[in-house]
Structure formats: structure tokens, C-alpha cells
Design a protein around this motif. Structure first.
Motif, PDB file in Angstrom:
ATOM      1  N   LYS A  52       0.858  -1.181   0.000  1.00 59.01           N
ATOM      2  CA  LYS A  52       0.000   0.000   0.000  1.00 59.01           C
ATOM      3  C   LYS A  52       0.892   1.228   0.000  1.00 59.01           C
ATOM      4  CE  LYS A  52      -4.079  -1.913   2.189  1.00 59.01           C
ATOM      5  NZ  LYS A  52      -5.007  -1.843   3.320  1.00 59.01           N
ATOM      6  N   VAL A  53       0.599   2.159  -0.895  1.00 57.55           N
ATOM      7  CA  VAL A  53       1.471   3.315  -1.080  1.00 57.55           C
ATOM      8  C   VAL A  53       0.695   4.607  -0.859  1.00 57.55           C
ATOM      9  CG1 VAL A  53       2.797   4.572  -2.831  1.00 57.55           C
ATOM     10  CG2 VAL A  53       3.003   2.111  -2.682  1.00 57.55           C
ATOM     11  N   ASP A  54       1.317   5.539  -0.161  1.00 55.58           N
ATOM     12  CA  ASP A  54       0.766   6.880   0.009  1.00 55.58           C
ATOM     13  C   ASP A  54       1.243   7.707  -1.180  1.00 55.58           C
ATOM     14  OD1 ASP A  54       0.091   9.454   0.670  1.00 55.58           O
ATOM     15  OD2 ASP A  54       1.315   9.545   2.489  1.00 55.58           O
ATOM     16  N   LEU A  55       0.401   7.774  -2.238  1.00 55.93           N
ATOM     17  CA  LEU A  55       0.801   8.476  -3.457  1.00 55.93           C
ATOM     18  C   LEU A  55       1.109   9.935  -3.197  1.00 55.93           C
ATOM     19  CD1 LEU A  55      -1.493   7.125  -6.317  1.00 55.93           C
ATOM     20  CD2 LEU A  55       0.964   6.923  -6.100  1.00 55.93           C
ATOM     21  N   VAL A  56       0.276  10.583  -2.377  1.00 53.70           N
ATOM     22  CA  VAL A  56       0.500  12.006  -2.073  1.00 53.70           C
ATOM     23  C   VAL A  56       1.858  12.179  -1.406  1.00 53.70           C
ATOM     24  CG1 VAL A  56      -0.326  13.989  -0.743  1.00 53.70           C
ATOM     25  CG2 VAL A  56      -1.956  12.537  -1.940  1.00 53.70           C
ATOM     26  N   GLY A  57       2.176  11.278  -0.456  1.00 54.52           N
ATOM     27  CA  GLY A  57       3.466  11.337   0.229  1.00 54.52           C
ATOM     28  C   GLY A  57       4.625  11.154  -0.734  1.00 54.52           C
ATOM     29  N   LEU A  58       4.484  10.209  -1.667  1.00 54.88           N
ATOM     30  CA  LEU A  58       5.546   9.975  -2.650  1.00 54.88           C
ATOM     31  C   LEU A  58       5.739  11.186  -3.564  1.00 54.88           C
ATOM     32  CD1 LEU A  58       4.994   6.281  -3.802  1.00 54.88           C
ATOM     33  CD2 LEU A  58       6.889   7.187  -2.461  1.00 54.88           C
ATOM     34  N   ILE A  59       4.627  11.776  -3.998  1.00 53.65           N
ATOM     35  CA  ILE A  59       4.720  12.961  -4.858  1.00 53.65           C
ATOM     36  C   ILE A  59       5.378  14.099  -4.086  1.00 53.65           C
ATOM     37  CG2 ILE A  59       3.380  14.737  -6.059  1.00 53.65           C
ATOM     38  CD1 ILE A  59       1.375  12.416  -6.747  1.00 53.65           C
ATOM     39  N   ARG A  60       4.983  14.261  -2.812  1.00 57.70           N
ATOM     40  CA  ARG A  60       5.557  15.326  -1.977  1.00 57.70           C
ATOM     41  C   ARG A  60       7.060  15.095  -1.791  1.00 57.70           C
ATOM     42  NH1 ARG A  60       2.053  15.360   2.415  1.00 57.70           N
ATOM     43  NH2 ARG A  60       0.680  16.674   1.203  1.00 57.70           N
ATOM     44  N   GLN A  61       7.466  13.835  -1.580  1.00 55.84           N
ATOM     45  CA  GLN A  61       8.882  13.510  -1.412  1.00 55.84           C
ATOM     46  C   GLN A  61       9.663  13.843  -2.687  1.00 55.84           C
ATOM     47  OE1 GLN A  61       9.655   9.435  -0.282  1.00 55.84           O
ATOM     48  NE2 GLN A  61      11.796   9.570  -0.849  1.00 55.84           N
ATOM     49  N   ALA A  62       9.099  13.441  -3.836  1.00 56.46           N
ATOM     50  CA  ALA A  62       9.758  13.739  -5.113  1.00 56.46           C
ATOM     51  C   ALA A  62       9.867  15.246  -5.339  1.00 56.46           C
ATOM     52  CB  ALA A  62       8.991  13.087  -6.261  1.00 56.46           C
ATOM     53  N   GLU A  63       8.818  15.962  -4.927  1.00 54.94           N
ATOM     54  CA  GLU A  63       8.825  17.422  -5.064  1.00 54.94           C
ATOM     55  C   GLU A  63       9.911  18.041  -4.196  1.00 54.94           C
ATOM     56  OE1 GLU A  63       6.237  21.166  -3.529  1.00 54.94           O
ATOM     57  OE2 GLU A  63       5.165  19.290  -3.819  1.00 54.94           O
ATOM     58  N   LEU A  64      10.017  17.582  -2.934  1.00 54.42           N
ATOM     59  CA  LEU A  64      11.026  18.128  -2.012  1.00 54.42           C
ATOM     60  C   LEU A  64      12.439  17.830  -2.499  1.00 54.42           C
ATOM     61  CD1 LEU A  64       9.393  17.309   1.440  1.00 54.42           C
ATOM     62  CD2 LEU A  64       9.847  19.586   0.510  1.00 54.42           C
ATOM     63  N   GLU A  65      12.650  16.608  -2.990  1.00 46.54           N
ATOM     64  CA  GLU A  65      13.984  16.224  -3.445  1.00 46.54           C
ATOM     65  C   GLU A  65      14.390  16.943  -4.724  1.00 46.54           C
ATOM     66  OE1 GLU A  65      14.158  11.949  -3.556  1.00 46.54           O
ATOM     67  OE2 GLU A  65      13.883  11.784  -1.381  1.00 46.54           O
ATOM     68  N   GLU A  67      13.260  20.155  -5.418  1.00 49.78           N
ATOM     69  CA  GLU A  67      12.810  21.531  -5.207  1.00 49.78           C
ATOM     70  C   GLU A  67      13.644  22.535  -6.003  1.00 49.78           C
ATOM     71  OE1 GLU A  67      11.291  24.184  -1.417  1.00 49.78           O
ATOM     72  OE2 GLU A  67      12.576  22.458  -1.070  1.00 49.78           O
ATOM     73  N   GLU A  68      14.975  22.336  -5.996  1.00 43.17           N
ATOM     74  CA  GLU A  68      15.856  23.270  -6.709  1.00 43.17           C
ATOM     75  C   GLU A  68      15.597  23.231  -8.213  1.00 43.17           C
ATOM     76  OE1 GLU A  68      20.582  24.103  -7.301  1.00 43.17           O
ATOM     77  OE2 GLU A  68      19.950  23.095  -5.449  1.00 43.17           O
ATOM     78  N   LYS A  69      15.407  22.025  -8.767  1.00 45.50           N
ATOM     79  CA  LYS A  69      15.128  21.893 -10.202  1.00 45.50           C
ATOM     80  C   LYS A  69      13.790  22.539 -10.561  1.00 45.50           C
ATOM     81  CE  LYS A  69      17.723  17.615 -10.773  1.00 45.50           C
ATOM     82  NZ  LYS A  69      17.628  16.173 -10.907  1.00 45.50           N
ATOM     83  N   ILE A  70      12.793  22.373  -9.684  1.00 52.40           N
ATOM     84  CA  ILE A  70      11.474  22.975  -9.909  1.00 52.40           C
ATOM     85  C   ILE A  70      11.604  24.493  -9.939  1.00 52.40           C
ATOM     86  CG2 ILE A  70       9.181  23.340  -8.856  1.00 52.40           C
ATOM     87  CD1 ILE A  70       9.420  20.389  -7.840  1.00 52.40           C
ATOM     88  N   ARG A  71      12.391  25.020  -8.976  1.00 55.62           N
ATOM     89  CA  ARG A  71      12.588  26.473  -8.903  1.00 55.62           C
ATOM     90  C   ARG A  71      13.311  26.980 -10.153  1.00 55.62           C
ATOM     91  NH1 ARG A  71      14.034  26.463  -3.983  1.00 55.62           N
ATOM     92  NH2 ARG A  71      16.268  26.256  -4.345  1.00 55.62           N
ATOM     93  N   GLU A  72      14.371  26.263 -10.569  1.00 54.12           N
ATOM     94  CA  GLU A  72      15.150  26.667 -11.752  1.00 54.12           C
ATOM     95  C   GLU A  72      14.309  26.618 -13.020  1.00 54.12           C
ATOM     96  OE1 GLU A  72      18.498  24.048 -11.716  1.00 54.12           O
ATOM     97  OE2 GLU A  72      19.501  25.135 -10.075  1.00 54.12           O
ATOM     98  N   ALA A  73      13.361  25.690 -13.067  1.00 51.13           N
ATOM     99  CA  ALA A  73      12.500  25.573 -14.249  1.00 51.13           C
ATOM    100  C   ALA A  73      11.317  26.533 -14.195  1.00 51.13           C
ATOM    101  CB  ALA A  73      12.000  24.143 -14.389  1.00 51.13           C
ATOM    102  N   HIS A  74      11.233  27.331 -13.123  1.00 50.94           N
ATOM    103  CA  HIS A  74      10.151  28.306 -12.939  1.00 50.94           C
ATOM    104  C   HIS A  74       8.784  27.638 -12.987  1.00 50.94           C
ATOM    105  CE1 HIS A  74      13.183  31.421 -13.251  1.00 50.94           C
ATOM    106  NE2 HIS A  74      13.595  30.874 -14.373  1.00 50.94           N
ATOM    107  N   LEU A  75       8.674  26.496 -12.295  1.00 52.91           N
ATOM    108  CA  LEU A  75       7.400  25.784 -12.227  1.00 52.91           C
ATOM    109  C   LEU A  75       6.678  26.158 -10.942  1.00 52.91           C
ATOM    110  CD1 LEU A  75       8.592  22.242 -13.333  1.00 52.91           C
ATOM    111  CD2 LEU A  75       7.485  23.975 -14.739  1.00 52.91           C
TER     112      LEU A  75
END
Length: 196
Positions: A52-65, A67-75
Motif C-alpha cells: 500500500k502506497v501513500d501516493l501524495v506522500g511519494l509525490i511530496r517527497q519527489a517534489e522536495l527532493e 525543489e531546486e530543479k522545480i525552482r530553476e525551471a520556474h514551475l
């Protein structure tokens, strides 16, 4: 770069070449790992560990890890109350399970616009849609009062309230036997969310 490094006397250039080699070797390592995973998947020898997987948690983890790339891509990532937003979706899906015509398709569509995100949930209704769409999101109003489905008549009202609390909205429209819920959630900065 290895040849250049062997023959270079300037310490600054040696450092620069070493950094380039490190970047390229890490990229090569990632590429080899990806090819290895793809090869295992293609040959069906990959070991799957289902749980059983917490999809929201996994997405949040991927987002946090990333974060710098997201910021650089202006997303932009939406700042929302996950519990209230989940409740909006849950109430609408429960509503669909109660009133949709069996063996028909349900459509969920999401559109990103400059200032908000628009989500549609559409289904073919089992019963006649003869209610006032303006009033259906009021408290204790039910679309089909003759049906004995369990519920308080608060589901859509709660969904609309939770959307509005996040500066969004929930609109219900009908077209023949098509029931359509439109959820609008604005793109707000974290500071704007905290002001509430």
C-alpha cells in the motif's frame, strides 16, 4: 578531459577539468542505471515489491527532493490544504458512485490556466437532472429526494465550502443527462495562503 588533466599544470584548470569529469561520470552512472532498470523491466526479471502506497506522500517527497530543479525551471506547485482538497474530491466521487448510471464512463479532466487550475468531473446520471444547479450545493439539498441513498445532503455543500475556503469555487452544471462538477483552485503564493 583525462588527457587534458594529465598534461595541465595550471591548478585552476585542473580543478575545472576534474569538475567536468565528475559531472560526466555521474551522468554516465545515471544512464547506466536507467539502462539496467529498463533492461530488467523489458526482460520481466525485475523484482516487484507491492505494498500500500501513500501516493501524495511519494509525490511530496519527489517534489522536495527536486525543489531546486522545480525552482530553476520556474514551475509552480499549488499550495493547498491536502485534507480539505482530498475531501472535495472524495465527496464528488462518492456523489458519482451514488447517482451515475451503472456501466457508464466517468471523466476527470484538469486544465492549468494562468491564474488557477480547473478540474472537471463528469458523469452520466442514472436519474433525471431536474434540480436547480444553483441550489444543489446548498446544505441539505439533494438532487433526487425520492432516492433512499444514504447521505446527509451535505456532500456538495462541504465540497463547495472547502473550495471557497481556498479562494476557489465549485460549480455544478447539467446538460441533458450529463452531470458536471467544475472545481477551480487558484494559484496562490504560500504567503497569500497564510494570510487567511
Amino acid at each position: 578531459y583525462i588527457d587534458l588533466l594529465k598534461n595541465e599544470k595550471d591548478e585552476e584548470k585542473r580543478k575545472e577539468y576534474t569538475e567536468v569529469l565528475e559531472r560526466k561520470s555521474l551522468r554516465l552512472k545515471a544512464l547506466i542505471e536507467d539502462l539496467f532498470e529498463m533492461s530488467k523491466a523489458a526482460s520481466k526479471t525485475i523484482q516487484m515489491n507491492y505494498m500500500k502506497v501513500d501516493l501524495v506522500g511519494l509525490i511530496r517527497q519527489a517534489e522536495l527532493e527536486n525543489e531546486e530543479k522545480i525552482r530553476e525551471a520556474h514551475l509552480e506547485v499549488l499550495w493547498l490544504d491536502s485534507e480539505k482538497t482530498y475531501r472535495i474530491f472524495e465527496n464528488l466521487i462518492v456523489n458519482i458512485t451514488k447517482y451515475a448510471m451503472p456501466h457508464t464512463r466517468v471523466y476527470i479532466e484538469m486544465n492549468e490556466r494562468p491564474d488557477d487550475v480547473q478540474i472537471f468531473m463528469k458523469n452520466v446520471s442514472a436519474g433525471e437532472l431536474n434540480f436547480n444547479t444553483e441550489e444543489i450545493t446548498d446544505r441539505f439539498v439533494r438532487g433526487d429526494s425520492s432516492r433512499n441513498t444514504e447521505g446527509s445532503g451535505l456532500g456538495l455543500a462541504i465540497a463547495k465550502s472547502f473550495a471557497q475556503l481556498q479562494h476557489g469555487n465549485l460549480n455544478i452544471t447539467t446538460e441533458a443527462d450529463l452531470f458536471k462538477a467544475e472545481i477551480i483552485l487558484p494559484k496562490l503564493e504560500m504567503s497569500e495562503k497564510k494570510e487567511d
